[in-house]
Scaffold this motif. Structure first.
Motif, PDB file in Angstrom:
ATOM      1  N   GLY A 298       0.823  -1.201   0.000  1.00  0.00           N
ATOM      2  CA  GLY A 298       0.000   0.000   0.000  1.00  0.00           C
ATOM      3  C   GLY A 298       0.851   1.242   0.000  1.00  0.00           C
ATOM      4  O   GLY A 298       1.703   1.417  -0.827  1.00  0.00           O
ATOM      5  N   GLY A 299       0.608   2.128   0.936  1.00  0.00           N
ATOM      6  CA  GLY A 299       1.331   3.386   0.976  1.00  0.00           C
ATOM      7  C   GLY A 299       0.362   4.536   0.920  1.00  0.00           C
ATOM      8  O   GLY A 299      -0.819   4.377   0.630  1.00  0.00           O
ATOM      9  N   ALA A 300       0.877   5.724   1.179  1.00  0.00           N
ATOM     10  CA  ALA A 300       0.021   6.896   1.345  1.00  0.00           C
ATOM     11  C   ALA A 300      -0.334   7.578   0.034  1.00  0.00           C
ATOM     12  O   ALA A 300      -1.106   8.521   0.032  1.00  0.00           O
ATOM     13  N   ASP A 301       0.210   7.100  -1.068  1.00  0.00           N
ATOM     14  CA  ASP A 301       0.035   7.815  -2.330  1.00  0.00           C
ATOM     15  C   ASP A 301      -1.066   7.271  -3.205  1.00  0.00           C
ATOM     16  O   ASP A 301      -1.369   7.867  -4.238  1.00  0.00           O
ATOM     17  N   GLY A 302      -1.664   6.141  -2.859  1.00  0.00           N
ATOM     18  CA  GLY A 302      -2.617   5.531  -3.765  1.00  0.00           C
ATOM     19  C   GLY A 302      -1.908   4.984  -4.992  1.00  0.00           C
ATOM     20  O   GLY A 302      -0.690   4.824  -5.025  1.00  0.00           O
ATOM     21  N   LEU A 303      -2.678   4.697  -6.012  1.00  0.00           N
ATOM     22  CA  LEU A 303      -2.139   4.115  -7.237  1.00  0.00           C
ATOM     23  C   LEU A 303      -2.380   5.034  -8.427  1.00  0.00           C
ATOM     24  O   LEU A 303      -3.403   5.703  -8.501  1.00  0.00           O
ATOM     25  N   THR A 304      -1.421   5.035  -9.356  1.00  0.00           N
ATOM     26  CA  THR A 304      -1.583   5.754 -10.617  1.00  0.00           C
ATOM     27  C   THR A 304      -1.860   4.730 -11.704  1.00  0.00           C
ATOM     28  O   THR A 304      -0.973   3.945 -12.073  1.00  0.00           O
ATOM     29  N   PHE A 305      -3.074   4.732 -12.194  1.00  0.00           N
ATOM     30  CA  PHE A 305      -3.499   3.759 -13.193  1.00  0.00           C
ATOM     31  C   PHE A 305      -3.218   4.283 -14.595  1.00  0.00           C
ATOM     32  O   PHE A 305      -3.486   5.445 -14.901  1.00  0.00           O
ATOM     33  N   GLY A 306      -2.692   3.420 -15.431  1.00  0.00           N
ATOM     34  CA  GLY A 306      -2.609   3.698 -16.861  1.00  0.00           C
ATOM     35  C   GLY A 306      -3.888   3.232 -17.542  1.00  0.00           C
ATOM     36  O   GLY A 306      -4.904   3.004 -16.889  1.00  0.00           O
ATOM     37  N   LYS A 307      -3.810   3.055 -18.835  1.00  0.00           N
ATOM     38  CA  LYS A 307      -5.011   2.682 -19.591  1.00  0.00           C
ATOM     39  C   LYS A 307      -5.309   1.179 -19.519  1.00  0.00           C
ATOM     40  O   LYS A 307      -6.423   0.752 -19.790  1.00  0.00           O
ATOM     41  N   GLY A 308      -4.304   0.377 -19.205  1.00  0.00           N
ATOM     42  CA  GLY A 308      -4.523  -1.051 -19.058  1.00  0.00           C
ATOM     43  C   GLY A 308      -4.708  -1.782 -20.371  1.00  0.00           C
ATOM     44  O   GLY A 308      -4.738  -1.186 -21.455  1.00  0.00           O
ATOM     45  N   THR A 309      -4.809  -3.102 -20.258  1.00  0.00           N
ATOM     46  CA  THR A 309      -5.073  -3.979 -21.405  1.00  0.00           C
ATOM     47  C   THR A 309      -6.414  -4.652 -21.197  1.00  0.00           C
ATOM     48  O   THR A 309      -6.630  -5.299 -20.168  1.00  0.00           O
ATOM     49  N   HIS A 310      -7.290  -4.518 -22.187  1.00  0.00           N
ATOM     50  CA  HIS A 310      -8.563  -5.220 -22.131  1.00  0.00           C
ATOM     51  C   HIS A 310      -8.355  -6.619 -22.698  1.00  0.00           C
ATOM     52  O   HIS A 310      -8.176  -6.786 -23.904  1.00  0.00           O
ATOM     53  N   LEU A 311      -8.322  -7.602 -21.822  1.00  0.00           N
ATOM     54  CA  LEU A 311      -8.141  -8.993 -22.222  1.00  0.00           C
ATOM     55  C   LEU A 311      -9.505  -9.634 -22.430  1.00  0.00           C
ATOM     56  O   LEU A 311     -10.351  -9.640 -21.534  1.00  0.00           O
ATOM     57  N   ILE A 312      -9.684 -10.179 -23.620  1.00  0.00           N
ATOM     58  CA  ILE A 312     -10.937 -10.856 -23.939  1.00  0.00           C
ATOM     59  C   ILE A 312     -10.630 -12.334 -24.155  1.00  0.00           C
ATOM     60  O   ILE A 312      -9.818 -12.682 -25.025  1.00  0.00           O
ATOM     61  N   ILE A 313     -11.255 -13.180 -23.363  1.00  0.00           N
ATOM     62  CA  ILE A 313     -11.073 -14.628 -23.492  1.00  0.00           C
ATOM     63  C   ILE A 313     -12.175 -15.156 -24.404  1.00  0.00           C
ATOM     64  O   ILE A 313     -13.367 -14.972 -24.121  1.00  0.00           O
ATOM     65  N   GLN A 314     -11.759 -15.802 -25.475  1.00  0.00           N
ATOM     66  CA  GLN A 314     -12.700 -16.304 -26.468  1.00  0.00           C
ATOM     67  C   GLN A 314     -13.030 -17.774 -26.191  1.00  0.00           C
ATOM     68  O   GLN A 314     -12.133 -18.558 -25.927  1.00  0.00           O
ATOM     69  N   PRO A 315     -14.315 -18.138 -26.267  1.00  0.00           N
ATOM     70  CA  PRO A 315     -14.682 -19.546 -26.016  1.00  0.00           C
ATOM     71  C   PRO A 315     -14.207 -20.460 -27.140  1.00  0.00           C
ATOM     72  O   PRO A 315     -13.917 -20.022 -28.242  1.00  0.00           O
TER      73      PRO A 315
END
Lengths: 113, 114
Positions: free
Chosen positions: A96-113
């Motif tokens: 953790g820590g006192a600063d929180g988190l800096t989120f980027g845009k991330g990767t949208h992972l799509i699992i295909q059946p």
């Protein structure tokens, strides 16, 4: 600003390993690499983190390159429930820590059946 | 790790009104964090709330618009004041776990301003 770069989206077949890359070329020596994921309509969920060694837990494995400038999150046997946005985050704190988190845009992972 | 309960889970509000979002944690925590997630976007930290002191706001967020209370070690509120449609977002509460897992997040409050 986020210190990480991730592909915006990836597809993976169900049952296969999903390998999600992350670039963090400006990471400092004391900064950890964290991975969180956000399933639709939920808050982010912790997956794994590491400093320099590879890590494995019940959810995933984290491979960090020797120069620490990039890493890969591995979901060994992806299921449909693993469809989510995955965030790679650099943080100076373990626990953790006192600063929180800096989120980027991330990767949208799509699992295909 | 800590369990967070956020209320309301969603709301539709008229522009010009205010909404107060509650965050209840099942254990005492030092730091609580509020994030905003605009439609299709990532999370942005609004402010950090420490019990017994004023919240610390990130650049671009001000106390008059997003007043925060932190009356004890298990509870915090975020108010979205004088709302406009641009405030339509998901607002999330988070706490540090004090363990290697970092932070725990609530499931969020989905706000729509009409």
């Amino acid at each position: 600003d986020a210190k990480t770069t991730q592909p915006p989206s990836m597809d993976c077949a169900e049952g296969r390993a999903a390998n999600l890359p992350c670039n963090h070329s400006t990471i400092s020596g004391n900064e950890y690499v964290y991975w969180y994921r956000q399933i639709h309509s939920q808050g982010p969920q912790y997956i794994i983190h590491g400093l320099k060694n590879n890590e494995t837990n019940e959810m995933a494995s984290l491979i960090i390159t020797e120069d620490r400038k990039s890493s890969t999150l591995i979901l060994p046997h992806a299921t449909l429930r693993d469809t989510a946005v995955y965030y790679c985050i650099v943080s100076p704190y373990s626990g953790g820590g006192a600063d929180g988190l800096t989120f980027g845009k991330g990767t949208h992972l799509i699992i295909q059946p | 790790s800590a369990v967070i309960s956020q209320k309301p889970s969603r709301d539709i509000c008229q522009r010009g009104t205010s909404l107060t979002i509650q965050c209840q944690v099942d254990s005492q925590v030092t730091m609580m964090f509020w994030y905003r997630q605009q439609p299709g976007q990532s999370l942005t930290l609004i402010a950090t709330a420490n019990q017994g002191s004023e919240a610390t706001y990130e650049s671009g967020f001000v106390i008059d618009k997003f007043p925060i209370s932190r009356p004890n070690l298990t509870f915090s509120t975020l108010t979205v004041s004088n709302m406009s449609p641009e405030d339509s977002s998901i607002y999330l509460c988070s706490v540090e776990t004090g363990t290697s897992s970092g932070y725990t997040f609530g499931s969020g409050t989905r706000l729509t301003v009409v």
